[in-house]
Structure formats: structure tokens, C-alpha cells
Design a protein around this motif. Sequence first.
Motif, mmCIF file in Angstrom:
data_model
loop_
_atom_site.group_PDB
_atom_site.id
_atom_site.type_symbol
_atom_site.label_atom_id
_atom_site.label_comp_id
_atom_site.label_asym_id
_atom_site.label_seq_id
_atom_site.Cartn_x
_atom_site.Cartn_y
_atom_site.Cartn_z
ATOM 1 N N LEU A 1 -18.580 -9.261 -58.672
ATOM 2 C CA LEU A 1 -17.630 -8.763 -57.616
ATOM 3 C C LEU A 1 -16.215 -9.339 -58.108
ATOM 4 C CD1 LEU A 1 -17.571 -7.701 -54.676
ATOM 5 C CD2 LEU A 1 -17.319 -10.191 -53.939
ATOM 6 N N ARG B 1 -9.782 -4.784 -48.653
ATOM 7 C CA ARG B 1 -11.092 -4.239 -48.430
ATOM 8 C C ARG B 1 -11.219 -3.854 -46.882
ATOM 9 N NH1 ARG B 1 -15.318 -9.445 -48.530
ATOM 10 N NH2 ARG B 1 -14.311 -10.351 -46.653
ATOM 11 N N GLN C 1 -15.856 -15.905 -43.177
ATOM 12 C CA GLN C 1 -16.081 -17.431 -42.863
ATOM 13 C C GLN C 1 -15.061 -17.765 -41.902
ATOM 14 O OE1 GLN C 1 -17.481 -16.064 -45.682
ATOM 15 N NE2 GLN C 1 -19.167 -17.391 -46.503
ATOM 16 N N ILE D 1 -23.347 -14.340 -42.329
ATOM 17 C CA ILE D 1 -22.598 -15.363 -42.310
ATOM 18 C C ILE D 1 -22.675 -16.036 -40.779
ATOM 19 C CG2 ILE D 1 -20.149 -16.493 -41.923
ATOM 20 C CD1 ILE D 1 -20.761 -13.648 -44.698
HETATM 21 O O1 LIG Z 1 -16.167 -12.603 -46.646
HETATM 22 C C1 LIG Z 1 -16.982 -12.793 -47.536
HETATM 23 N N1 LIG Z 1 -17.652 -13.913 -47.540
HETATM 24 C C2 LIG Z 1 -18.674 -14.047 -48.442
HETATM 25 O O2 LIG Z 1 -19.325 -15.195 -48.645
HETATM 26 C C3 LIG Z 1 -18.776 -13.178 -49.420
HETATM 27 N N2 LIG Z 1 -19.719 -12.761 -50.437
HETATM 28 C C4 LIG Z 1 -19.416 -11.727 -50.959
HETATM 29 O O3 LIG Z 1 -20.059 -11.126 -52.060
HETATM 30 N N3 LIG Z 1 -18.379 -11.209 -50.431
HETATM 31 C C5 LIG Z 1 -18.101 -11.983 -49.429
HETATM 32 N N4 LIG Z 1 -17.236 -11.875 -48.419
#
Ligand SMILES: O=c1[nH]c(=O)c2[nH]c(=O)[nH]c2[nH]1
Length: 318
Positions: free
Chosen positions: A175, A181, A248, A307
Amino acid sequence: MSNKIEGFNFDQRHGKQRVRVARVWRSENGRHSIVEWNVGISLLTDSVVAYTRDDNSDLVATDTMKNTVYAKAKECVEELSVEDFAIRLAKHFTSLYQQVTAAIVKIVEKPWERVSIDGQPHEHGFKLGSEKHTTEVILKKSGALKVTSGIEGLALLKTTKSGFEGFIRDKYTALPDTRERILATDLTASWAQILVTEINGCRYPYESIYSIPQQPLYFTERYSSVKKVLADTFYGPPKEGVYSPSVQSTLYHMATNVLKGFPDIATVQLKMPNIHFLPVNLSNKDNTIVKFEDDVYLPTDEPHGSIEATLSRFWSKM
Ligand SMILES: O=c1[nH]c(=O)c2[nH]c(=O)[nH]c2[nH]1
């Protein structure tokens, strides 16, 4: 209820799940209201003889529990919140049956909304909305009461002001860092209140049936207010929005704004799946077919990030 039986710990409860009921109220001026509820009931008792001695004399039949839902719905001649209905049911079970030590009533409300035609609210026409209002009421025989309210399936999305950077990089990381995004989630939230009662002129945080706010539809209005705080925090102001460095961080701001905005809410739990909108880049061996320029995305729901967090006040007993 946990019991020691023949050298084992034994934990049991029984109830009826997915009891569906709809209630219509017809006011004299011709306006109708409707609620549709999916009710789950669990009753706790200390008695285990039905399990161990083939003696059913302490059991409330789950069929009776189901009938009680319809009987109580009939009794509710005034429109009431889903929380108040759950409290009424729980109160019935804990007060009527000497064997029942606690009742847990969970209800999911189907989001029927009044339609408007040419800007005019319809008297008896409704359509299905999206997110659902939920509740869980736990009432002990002593009167101790915990009311949890919630939202299920609130879909939120913004097309910019979201990024994710600076995370751990290792040999499996693909990533890229981004400051641009789509941020999308399907929010599940729940919050529990400390209900306050007065004893000898002193105010105590006390979970009690006697301290439930008496205004009709109090919980319904509270549900709308909390939902608004959650959504407003996610989006930010209408013109400029607010930058989200991660799900988060956005989740944390949403939770803190609920606790800051409502002093009687003791704890808030948020579940925010990260629903990915993947950039589309397509090419064959000769040409680029689609080059991603923050415009064409592949929406996915599998897999999704998960999350979740709970934020509580220090003095919360719950
Ligand atoms: O806001 C995000 N938190 C993550 O923990 C995470 N992990 C990921 O691959 N993209 C994202 N985006």
C-alpha cells in the motif's frame, strides 16, 4: 446465571428471539404512525431444575414471552421509543415472575419513514430508510437498569479529505502512502447512559428504573442527536470538510464528540469497517486503458478493514 452443579460451572438463560411486531397509532386528526420491531428476550433465573431434574415448574414458556410482546404492544396506546418498549417488557418479566432475576431485551427497529409528496408529509404513507435504531435493556430484579441505544448500518462516505500515511512498512507492504482517497464506512454505534437519581438531596449516578427521563420520545430524540454528532464529525463542515489521517483518528473524534456533547452518556462503542474504494488502473501490453486520476474506483466490500473502539468515562460503572 452461573451455578455449580455436580462439580461443573453451569451458565444458562432462555428466551425468544426474532419476535416481529408492528404497532400503528392512529391519531384523531387522521395522522398515522408505525413502528416495526424485531425483539429478542433472554430471561435469567437461578433455577436449573429444568436442565438437571426434568422439572419445568420454574420455566416461563418462550411462547408466553412471544405473546407478551404482542400484549404489551397492544397496551401501548401512546407512541413510545424502542427503548421505552424494551424497558416495559423487561419490567414485566422481572416483576411478574418470582423466578426471573434479570431480563435482557434487545430490539432492532426497522427504519420506516413518513413519505412526503410534493413537500407535504403523507398521513399514512411510509418508505424504508437505511440505518436502524437498536437498543439493549438489562434490568435486574433489584431495579438496576442499563439502557444501551445504538445505530446499525449508517453508511457514510466522503470523496476526499482522507489519507493514510506513515504506517509500518515491511517486505509484505504494498500500500502506498496517500493523502487523497475515498473514506467510506458502515457505522455500528452504541452508547449507554448513566441515569441519575436523587437520594436525600444528593445526586448519584445510579442505574435505576426510577430515574428514566419521563419525556415521551426522549430516547428517540437522543438517538437523532447522537447520530447527527457522529455524522457531522465524520464529514466536517460543509464547505471545507475535515482531513482524516486514518479511520482510527476519525473514529476517535466521533467518540469524543459524543461524550463531550452528552454528559449523561457514560460509554460509546463504534465499529467502523474501512470500505475500500480501489483506484482503477487498466492497461494491456500496448496501451493504458484507464489511468487513475482520483476519478474511477472499484468499490469493494470484501475484504474490508475493521476498526472498532470503546470510549468510556473514568467513573463509568458499566
Ligand atoms: O484508515 C486506515 N486505517 C488502517 O488501519 C488501514 N490499513 C490499511 O491498509 N488502510 C488503512 N486505513
